[in-house]
Every structure is written in structure tokens, then in C-alpha cells.
Motif scaffolding. Structure first.
Motif, PDB file in Angstrom:
ATOM      1  N   MET A 159       0.891  -1.296  -0.010  1.00  0.00           N
ATOM      2  CA  MET A 159       0.137  -0.132  -0.034  1.00  0.00           C
ATOM      3  C   MET A 159       0.773   1.283  -0.074  1.00  0.00           C
ATOM      4  SD  MET A 159      -1.041   2.670   2.169  1.00  0.00           S
ATOM      5  CE  MET A 159      -2.614   3.624   2.684  1.00  0.00           C
ATOM      6  N   SER A 160       1.896   1.110   0.978  1.00  0.00           N
ATOM      7  CA  SER A 160       2.697   2.489   0.959  1.00  0.00           C
ATOM      8  C   SER A 160       3.704   2.594  -0.192  1.00  0.00           C
ATOM      9  CB  SER A 160       3.670   2.520   2.082  1.00  0.00           C
ATOM     10  OG  SER A 160       4.782   1.484   1.986  1.00  0.00           O
ATOM     11  N   CYS A 161       3.819   1.567  -0.881  1.00  0.00           N
ATOM     12  CA  CYS A 161       4.504   1.729  -2.344  1.00  0.00           C
ATOM     13  C   CYS A 161       3.635   2.459  -3.534  1.00  0.00           C
ATOM     14  CB  CYS A 161       5.336   0.579  -2.831  1.00  0.00           C
ATOM     15  SG  CYS A 161       6.528  -0.059  -1.685  1.00  0.00           S
ATOM     16  N   CYS A 162       2.434   1.758  -3.413  1.00  0.00           N
ATOM     17  CA  CYS A 162       1.225   2.185  -4.367  1.00  0.00           C
ATOM     18  C   CYS A 162       0.862   3.745  -4.075  1.00  0.00           C
ATOM     19  CB  CYS A 162       0.105   1.413  -4.238  1.00  0.00           C
ATOM     20  SG  CYS A 162       0.114  -0.173  -4.746  1.00  0.00           S
ATOM     21  N   LEU A 163       0.977   4.157  -2.773  1.00  0.00           N
ATOM     22  CA  LEU A 163       0.705   5.620  -2.498  1.00  0.00           C
ATOM     23  C   LEU A 163       1.982   6.558  -2.991  1.00  0.00           C
ATOM     24  CD1 LEU A 163      -0.761   7.806  -0.585  1.00  0.00           C
ATOM     25  CD2 LEU A 163       0.670   6.916   1.458  1.00  0.00           C
ATOM     26  N   LYS A 164       3.159   6.160  -2.786  1.00  0.00           N
ATOM     27  CA  LYS A 164       4.156   6.749  -3.462  1.00  0.00           C
ATOM     28  C   LYS A 164       4.134   6.927  -4.706  1.00  0.00           C
ATOM     29  CE  LYS A 164       9.273   6.643  -3.245  1.00  0.00           C
ATOM     30  NZ  LYS A 164       9.300   8.210  -2.801  1.00  0.00           N
TER      31      LYS A 164
END
Length: 154
Positions: free
Chosen positions: A127-132
Motif C-alpha cells: 500500500m505504501s509503495c502504491c501511495l508513493k
């Protein structure tokens, strides 16, 4: 021993923009809860996330929100019967840099809880990679990323 994990990702955007991308249902559906998000993450509210690659509703009970700093919620584990506690923290590192830290705890101290915690740790890192990718480059990494579980049930 308490089962709890924490992941971190640095995002090259101002903290208010990063916070809004998690808080705002219109934005979170562009990179994470790709089917729908029923409402913003307002303290005391119940929110439903739906994922194109995961069957069914994912209900969240939003416990605490401090704008541009913190979102806390609880949700039921995949094996059911109890909730875990999620904290998403937003720390400005500069005018255009934000450190996002996500932790999840309250897992049962057994093999099932350990296995579920590893799965969710993987999910939050993704999720955090997708947010980035969404905020920095305007792309949805989840599109076509997972095998569609919904199609298998049809």
C-alpha cells in the motif's frame, strides 16, 4: 511477546497532500481500495473499503484522527473473531517530504496470528509503495497487480 510490525516509506510530497491521499475516499480508490471507499476516515466513523482483487467488504472503525499527523483504526482479522489496531503516522521531513509509518498490532500470539501479521505487513508495504507511485508519478500500481479473486467466483 506482542505481535506487532511497523513499515515506513518516504514520499516526496507535502504532508497535507500525503495525509489527504489516505483520508480522502476519492483518492484512496485511485491506488489502494480500488473498488470503493464509503467515506473519509473521520474519527468515530465506520468506513467500508472494497478491493477489486479481494472479495467482500473490509470494515474499519476509525478511532482517532489528527489531521496531517495520525489516523488510527481497528479492523477484523482475516481469520475473524478479533480486531487488530492500525496506526498510520505522517511526519514532515521537509516542505516536500513526508515519512509515512504504518504499524499494526494486537495479533493473537499463535501461529495463525503470526501468519496473518506477515500477510498484513506485506499488504501495508505494498500500500505504501502504491501511495508513493500515485502521489509522485500519478500511476496506480495495483492495476493488474493481483490475480482477480472476484473473477474466480463468477
Amino acid at each position: 511477546m506482542e505481535l506487532k510490525f511497523k513499515i515506513q516509506t518516504k514520499i516526496q510530497k507535502p504532508v497535507a497532500e500525503v495525509f489527504d491521499a489516505v483520508y480522502n475516499p476519492t483518492k484512496i480508490t485511485q491506488y489502494f481500495a480500488t473498488e470503493s471507499a464509503s467515506a473519509p476516515l473521520i474519527e468515530g466513523s465506520k468506513v467500508i473499503w472494497r478491493f477489486a482483487d479481494y472479495p467482500g467488504d473490509v470494515p474499519l472503525a476509525v478511532r482517532k484522527v489528527v489531521p496531517n499527523k495520525l489516523i488510527e483504526f481497528e479492523w477484523e482479522t482475516m481469520e475473524g473473531g478479533y480486531n487488530t489496531h492500525v496506526e498510520i503516522r505522517f511526519e514532515p521531513l521537509g516542505i516536500n517530504e513526508t515519512l509515512v509509518s504504518i504499524s499494526e498490532g494486537n495479533w493473537k500470539e499463535n501461529q495463525e496470528g503470526l501468519d496473518s501479521s506477515y500477510g498484513n505487513c506485506y499488504g501495508w508495504m505494498q500500500m505504501s509503495c502504491c501511495l508513493k507511485a500515485y502521489l509522485e508519478y500519478g500511476i496506480n500500481l495495483r492495476k493488474g497487480f493481483f490475480h482477480n479473486l472476484q473473477a474466480d467466483k463468477a
